[in-house]
Design a protein around this motif. Structure first.
Motif, mmCIF file in Angstrom:
data_model
loop_
_atom_site.group_PDB
_atom_site.id
_atom_site.type_symbol
_atom_site.label_atom_id
_atom_site.label_comp_id
_atom_site.label_asym_id
_atom_site.label_seq_id
_atom_site.Cartn_x
_atom_site.Cartn_y
_atom_site.Cartn_z
ATOM 1 N N VAL A 16 0.837 -1.201 0.000
ATOM 2 C CA VAL A 16 0.000 0.000 0.000
ATOM 3 C C VAL A 16 0.871 1.250 0.000
ATOM 4 N N ALA A 17 1.886 1.269 0.857
ATOM 5 C CA ALA A 17 2.761 2.439 0.956
ATOM 6 C C ALA A 17 3.483 2.709 -0.361
ATOM 7 N N ASN A 18 3.952 1.657 -1.014
ATOM 8 C CA ASN A 18 4.611 1.827 -2.315
ATOM 9 C C ASN A 18 3.672 2.481 -3.320
ATOM 10 N N THR A 19 2.421 2.038 -3.312
ATOM 11 C CA THR A 19 1.437 2.598 -4.241
ATOM 12 C C THR A 19 1.129 4.047 -3.900
ATOM 13 N N VAL A 20 0.976 4.344 -2.614
ATOM 14 C CA VAL A 20 0.689 5.716 -2.188
ATOM 15 C C VAL A 20 1.795 6.663 -2.635
ATOM 16 N N VAL A 21 3.036 6.288 -2.393
ATOM 17 C CA VAL A 21 4.157 7.154 -2.775
ATOM 18 C C VAL A 21 4.205 7.330 -4.290
ATOM 19 N N ARG A 22 3.948 6.255 -5.019
ATOM 20 C CA ARG A 22 3.953 6.349 -6.486
ATOM 21 C C ARG A 22 2.873 7.308 -6.978
ATOM 22 N N VAL A 23 1.676 7.219 -6.395
ATOM 23 C CA VAL A 23 0.576 8.102 -6.808
ATOM 24 C C VAL A 23 0.893 9.553 -6.454
ATOM 25 N N ILE A 24 1.453 9.784 -5.272
ATOM 26 C CA ILE A 24 1.830 11.145 -4.878
ATOM 27 C C ILE A 24 2.780 11.754 -5.904
ATOM 28 N N MET A 25 3.741 10.956 -6.352
ATOM 29 C CA MET A 25 4.726 11.454 -7.310
ATOM 30 C C MET A 25 4.108 11.623 -8.698
ATOM 31 N N GLU A 26 3.384 10.603 -9.169
ATOM 32 C CA GLU A 26 2.843 10.638 -10.532
ATOM 33 C C GLU A 26 1.778 11.717 -10.699
ATOM 34 N N LYS A 27 0.943 11.904 -9.686
ATOM 35 C CA LYS A 27 -0.142 12.881 -9.761
ATOM 36 C C LYS A 27 0.291 14.282 -9.321
ATOM 37 N N LYS A 28 1.575 14.409 -8.966
ATOM 38 C CA LYS A 28 2.121 15.709 -8.542
ATOM 39 C C LYS A 28 1.292 16.317 -7.402
ATOM 40 N N LEU A 29 0.994 15.490 -6.411
ATOM 41 C CA LEU A 29 0.139 15.929 -5.315
ATOM 42 C C LEU A 29 0.855 16.878 -4.357
ATOM 43 N N VAL A 30 2.178 16.810 -4.302
ATOM 44 C CA VAL A 30 2.909 17.764 -3.463
ATOM 45 C C VAL A 30 2.731 19.176 -4.018
ATOM 46 N N LYS A 31 2.855 19.307 -5.324
ATOM 47 C CA LYS A 31 2.643 20.607 -5.964
ATOM 48 C C LYS A 31 1.202 21.062 -5.796
ATOM 49 N N ASN A 32 0.268 20.127 -5.872
ATOM 50 C CA ASN A 32 -1.142 20.467 -5.676
ATOM 51 C C ASN A 32 -1.383 20.995 -4.270
ATOM 52 N N SER A 33 -0.717 20.386 -3.296
ATOM 53 C CA SER A 33 -0.831 20.844 -1.912
ATOM 54 C C SER A 33 -0.302 22.265 -1.764
ATOM 55 N N GLU A 34 0.834 22.538 -2.374
ATOM 56 C CA GLU A 34 1.417 23.882 -2.292
ATOM 57 C C GLU A 34 0.515 24.909 -2.974
ATOM 58 N N ARG A 35 0.003 24.553 -4.149
ATOM 59 C CA ARG A 35 -0.794 25.498 -4.941
ATOM 60 C C ARG A 35 -2.131 25.811 -4.272
ATOM 61 N N LEU A 36 -2.871 24.775 -3.884
ATOM 62 C CA LEU A 36 -4.180 25.012 -3.288
ATOM 63 C C LEU A 36 -4.066 25.504 -1.850
ATOM 64 N N GLY A 37 -2.998 25.111 -1.159
ATOM 65 C CA GLY A 37 -2.780 25.648 0.177
ATOM 66 C C GLY A 37 -2.541 27.147 0.144
ATOM 67 N N SER A 38 -1.729 27.597 -0.803
ATOM 68 C CA SER A 38 -1.480 29.034 -0.950
ATOM 69 C C SER A 38 -2.766 29.774 -1.294
ATOM 70 N N TYR A 39 -3.578 29.164 -2.147
ATOM 71 C CA TYR A 39 -4.857 29.770 -2.532
ATOM 72 C C TYR A 39 -5.783 29.906 -1.321
ATOM 73 N N LEU A 40 -5.904 28.842 -0.536
ATOM 74 C CA LEU A 40 -6.776 28.887 0.636
ATOM 75 C C LEU A 40 -6.298 29.909 1.662
ATOM 76 N N LEU A 41 -5.002 29.937 1.914
ATOM 77 C CA LEU A 41 -4.468 30.897 2.880
ATOM 78 C C LEU A 41 -4.738 32.332 2.433
ATOM 79 N N ARG A 42 -4.526 32.589 1.154
ATOM 80 C CA ARG A 42 -4.757 33.942 0.634
ATOM 81 C C ARG A 42 -6.231 34.333 0.760
#
Length: 227
Positions: A132-158
């Motif tokens: 499960v962990a291997n799949t989760v990390v792969r999806v985080i990387m492939e779907k660029k979820l770290v960047k999504n977190s940064e982008r939408l987090g900045s939007y919400l804070l603003r």
């Protein structure tokens, strides 16, 4: 419920390097710290705090252990929160986001103080959890979820700041100061929004897969209730 605690532990004021320095002795083995305190209400330290803690632990030759159980795997807009400070810990504690809801924990070592096999446990290396962990990390990387977190987090804070709310956060780890945390969380549930609270702080930690429409739904709900 967690008693007895580990003996000979000292608790030091967060975000106070001077207090930490005074507490370290020649018997100190390690310093354990969260890059951002979650349960306390999304408490973010000064920008240089972790860097100064890292310098201090290296100078005093004690291990730096970072607890990234809440902040790890993209939650703060970086894969790991320590990356905001440009440091590297000796030991990194991980869980929660690693399993995407499936129970798993991990301890990473960058130091040479441990050999393979010295850190073990009954459930370590569970094949299903690791798959499960291997799949989760792969999806985080492939779907660029770290960047999504940064982008939408900045939007919400603003957007939240434009509504004159007392808010702080990094990525999709956000705290909003309110008059009554429990009441605000219950009001948001009535609007279809799930959050949690720590005393008088509403903690907003949505899934990393959210889209802008979900962020806007949350903002609309915030406008409809009294925080």
């Amino acid at each position: 419920p967690f008693l007895p605690l580990v003996p000979e532990m000292k608790f030091v004021e967060y975000n106070d390097v001077d207090a930490l320095e005074r507490s370290i002795t020649d018997k100190t083995a390690a310093v354990i710290v969260e890059p951002i305190q979650g349960e306390s209400g999304v408490i973010i330290p000064d920008d240089n705090y972790l860097k100064e803690v890292r310098e201090l632990t290296e100078e005093r030759e004690v291990l730096l252990i970072l607890d990234e159980i809440q902040t790890g795997f993209g939650r703060t807009g970086k894969m790991f929160a320590f990356q905001h400070s440009g440091i590297e810990p000796d030991i990194l504690c991980l869980a929660k986001g690693l399993g995407g809801g499936f129970p798993i924990g991990a301890t990473l070592f960058s130091c040479n103080d441990f050999e393979p096999g010295e850190h073990g446990g009954t459930f370590i290396g569970n094949p299903l959890a690791c798959a499960v962990a291997n799949t989760v990390v792969r999806v985080i990387m492939e779907k660029k979820l770290v960047k999504n977190s940064e982008r939408l987090g900045s939007y919400l804070l603003r957007e939240l700041r434009e509504r004159d709310l007392s808010v702080r956060g990094k990525g999709l780890m956000i705290g909003i100061d309110v008059l009554d945390g429990k009441r605000s969380v219950l009001d948001l549930i009535e609007k279809g929004i799930l959050t949690i609270y720590s005393r008088n702080t509403v903690r907003v930690l949505p899934p990393l897969i959210i889209e802008k429409k979900h962020a806007d739904q949350f903002l609309s709900a915030v406008e409809d209730i009294e925080l």
